[in-house]
Scaffold this motif. Structure first.
Motif, PDB file in Angstrom:
ATOM      1  N   LEU A  17      -2.117   1.653  -7.984  1.00 41.05           N
ATOM      2  CA  LEU A  17      -3.340   1.398  -7.227  1.00 41.05           C
ATOM      3  C   LEU A  17      -3.347   2.128  -5.890  1.00 41.05           C
ATOM      4  N   VAL A  18      -2.223   2.095  -5.191  1.00 39.37           N
ATOM      5  CA  VAL A  18      -2.148   2.804  -3.913  1.00 39.37           C
ATOM      6  C   VAL A  18      -2.408   4.295  -4.130  1.00 39.37           C
ATOM      7  N   THR A  19      -1.817   4.861  -5.170  1.00 39.56           N
ATOM      8  CA  THR A  19      -2.035   6.272  -5.486  1.00 39.56           C
ATOM      9  C   THR A  19      -3.501   6.546  -5.815  1.00 39.56           C
ATOM     10  N   ALA A  20      -4.072   5.730  -6.684  1.00 42.07           N
ATOM     11  CA  ALA A  20      -5.459   5.950  -7.112  1.00 42.07           C
ATOM     12  C   ALA A  20      -6.438   5.760  -5.961  1.00 42.07           C
ATOM     13  N   LEU A  21      -6.261   4.714  -5.185  1.00 42.65           N
ATOM     14  CA  LEU A  21      -7.172   4.464  -4.068  1.00 42.65           C
ATOM     15  C   LEU A  21      -7.055   5.555  -3.004  1.00 42.65           C
ATOM     16  N   THR A  22      -5.836   6.011  -2.749  1.00 36.02           N
ATOM     17  CA  THR A  22      -5.622   7.095  -1.783  1.00 36.02           C
ATOM     18  C   THR A  22      -6.336   8.358  -2.255  1.00 36.02           C
ATOM     19  N   ARG A  23      -6.164   8.686  -3.518  1.00 37.78           N
ATOM     20  CA  ARG A  23      -6.794   9.881  -4.087  1.00 37.78           C
ATOM     21  C   ARG A  23      -8.321   9.801  -3.970  1.00 37.78           C
ATOM     22  N   ARG A  24      -8.871   8.606  -4.131  1.00 39.34           N
ATOM     23  CA  ARG A  24     -10.326   8.399  -4.088  1.00 39.34           C
ATOM     24  C   ARG A  24     -10.858   8.199  -2.673  1.00 39.34           C
ATOM     25  N   GLY A  25      -9.973   7.994  -1.709  1.00 36.85           N
ATOM     26  CA  GLY A  25     -10.398   7.710  -0.344  1.00 36.85           C
ATOM     27  C   GLY A  25     -11.026   6.334  -0.212  1.00 36.85           C
ATOM     28  N   GLU A  26     -10.535   5.378  -0.993  1.00 39.44           N
ATOM     29  CA  GLU A  26     -11.094   4.030  -1.013  1.00 39.44           C
ATOM     30  C   GLU A  26     -10.075   3.005  -0.519  1.00 39.44           C
ATOM     31  N   THR A  27     -10.577   1.816  -0.205  1.00 37.49           N
ATOM     32  CA  THR A  27      -9.729   0.753   0.332  1.00 37.49           C
ATOM     33  C   THR A  27      -9.933  -0.546  -0.427  1.00 37.49           C
ATOM     34  N   VAL A  28      -9.016  -1.496  -0.184  1.00 39.41           N
ATOM     35  CA  VAL A  28      -9.073  -2.797  -0.854  1.00 39.41           C
ATOM     36  C   VAL A  28      -8.700  -3.893   0.133  1.00 39.41           C
ATOM     37  N   ALA A  29      -9.268  -5.070  -0.088  1.00 39.25           N
ATOM     38  CA  ALA A  29      -8.927  -6.284   0.658  1.00 39.25           C
ATOM     39  C   ALA A  29      -8.942  -7.438  -0.333  1.00 39.25           C
ATOM     40  N   ALA A  30      -8.315  -8.545   0.040  1.00 38.35           N
ATOM     41  CA  ALA A  30      -8.257  -9.691  -0.862  1.00 38.35           C
ATOM     42  C   ALA A  30      -8.478 -10.991  -0.106  1.00 38.35           C
ATOM     43  N   ALA A  44       1.520  -4.100   0.070  1.00 35.55           N
ATOM     44  CA  ALA A  44       2.142  -3.606   1.312  1.00 35.55           C
ATOM     45  C   ALA A  44       3.574  -3.136   1.110  1.00 35.55           C
ATOM     46  N   ARG A  45       4.212  -3.533   0.008  1.00 32.13           N
ATOM     47  CA  ARG A  45       5.569  -3.051  -0.279  1.00 32.13           C
ATOM     48  C   ARG A  45       5.588  -1.572  -0.663  1.00 32.13           C
ATOM     49  N   ILE A  46       4.434  -1.026  -1.012  1.00 29.08           N
ATOM     50  CA  ILE A  46       4.364   0.340  -1.520  1.00 29.08           C
ATOM     51  C   ILE A  46       4.181   1.316  -0.357  1.00 29.08           C
ATOM     52  N   PRO A  47       5.027   2.343  -0.263  1.00 28.61           N
ATOM     53  CA  PRO A  47       4.831   3.355   0.777  1.00 28.61           C
ATOM     54  C   PRO A  47       3.435   3.965   0.662  1.00 28.61           C
ATOM     55  N   GLY A  48       2.758   4.096   1.785  1.00 26.64           N
ATOM     56  CA  GLY A  48       1.409   4.644   1.793  1.00 26.64           C
ATOM     57  C   GLY A  48       0.320   3.590   1.713  1.00 26.64           C
ATOM     58  N   ALA A  49       0.703   2.327   1.572  1.00 22.80           N
ATOM     59  CA  ALA A  49      -0.290   1.262   1.437  1.00 22.80           C
ATOM     60  C   ALA A  49      -1.201   1.149   2.652  1.00 22.80           C
ATOM     61  N   SER A  50      -0.695   1.546   3.805  1.00 19.42           N
ATOM     62  CA  SER A  50      -1.523   1.421   5.016  1.00 19.42           C
ATOM     63  C   SER A  50      -2.795   2.259   4.938  1.00 19.42           C
ATOM     64  N   ALA A  51      -2.820   3.256   4.086  1.00 18.05           N
ATOM     65  CA  ALA A  51      -4.018   4.085   3.928  1.00 18.05           C
ATOM     66  C   ALA A  51      -5.106   3.379   3.122  1.00 18.05           C
ATOM     67  N   VAL A  52      -4.728   2.349   2.352  1.00 20.54           N
ATOM     68  CA  VAL A  52      -5.703   1.737   1.449  1.00 20.54           C
ATOM     69  C   VAL A  52      -5.858   0.228   1.609  1.00 20.54           C
ATOM     70  N   LEU A  53      -4.873  -0.458   2.118  1.00 20.69           N
ATOM     71  CA  LEU A  53      -4.942  -1.915   2.257  1.00 20.69           C
ATOM     72  C   LEU A  53      -5.569  -2.263   3.597  1.00 20.69           C
ATOM     73  N   ARG A  54      -6.793  -2.787   3.558  1.00 22.22           N
ATOM     74  CA  ARG A  54      -7.502  -3.136   4.789  1.00 22.22           C
ATOM     75  C   ARG A  54      -7.023  -4.469   5.359  1.00 22.22           C
ATOM     76  N   GLY A  55      -6.751  -5.441   4.489  1.00 21.11           N
ATOM     77  CA  GLY A  55      -6.329  -6.746   4.972  1.00 21.11           C
ATOM     78  C   GLY A  55      -6.588  -7.802   3.935  1.00 21.11           C
TER      79      GLY A  55
END
Length: 164
Positions: A17-30, A44-55
């Motif tokens: 998901l982090v890879t796909a969302l990063t590639r798409r320039g999209e974000t997620v929240a829960a 958040a355990r995944i490197p690069g998550a800060s680019a896609v995880l809003r909160g």
């Protein structure tokens, strides 16, 4: 006792998901009830998550579903917190309040006893995004940890399906 599958389990899904969302320039929240932040923690355990995880919003208490995520009070009073429409409204609330492309909403009963007339293992997942809203209702077996882990995996699957 064995843990989640490292290839298909929640951590592998989170990495995809982090890879796909990063590639798409999209974000997620829960907005999470029964999982109490496990969706966001897993991402958040995944490197690069800060680019896609809003909160995320941990809305374990029923009144916080309304106060923090904007779930309709009348819906909560009429049907309780464990309801498919609550999951949809949680997802929409997370998306709006966190300014994310996608919002996930999770509500259910991890056990050991039921809640709002729902049996342990009952889970409702909501997804809100640019393609609209989706809801999925599931039932899981196992102890609290198993139900919570399965719920995270199912939420990730729901989002993965929309991204494919």
């Amino acid at each position: 006792m064995t843990g989640p599958d490292p290839v298909t389990g929640p951590d592998a899904q989170a990495a995809r998901l982090v890879t796909a969302l990063t590639r798409r320039g999209e974000t997620v929240a829960a907005a999470e009830s029964l999982t109490a932040g496990l969706v966001c923690a897993t991402l958040a355990r995944i490197p690069g998550a800060s680019a896609v995880l809003r909160g995320g919003l941990v809305v374990y208490a029923t009144e916080l579903k309304h106060v923090l995520a904007g779930v309709d009070e009348e819906l909560l009073a009429a049907r309780g917190a464990v309801d498919p429409e609550v999951a949809v409204q949680l997802a929409a609330g997370a998306r709006a309040r966190c300014g994310a492309t996608w919002g996930l909403g999770l509500t259910g009963v991890a056990g050991p006893s039921g809640q709002d007339g729902a049996a342990p293992g009952t889970v409702h997942l909501g997804l809100s995004g640019p393609t609209g809203t989706t809801v999925r209702s599931l039932g899981f077996d196992g102890d609290r940890d198993a139900v919570r882990t399965a719920s995270v995996s199912a939420a990730f699957t729901l989002l993965e399906e929309q991204l494919d």
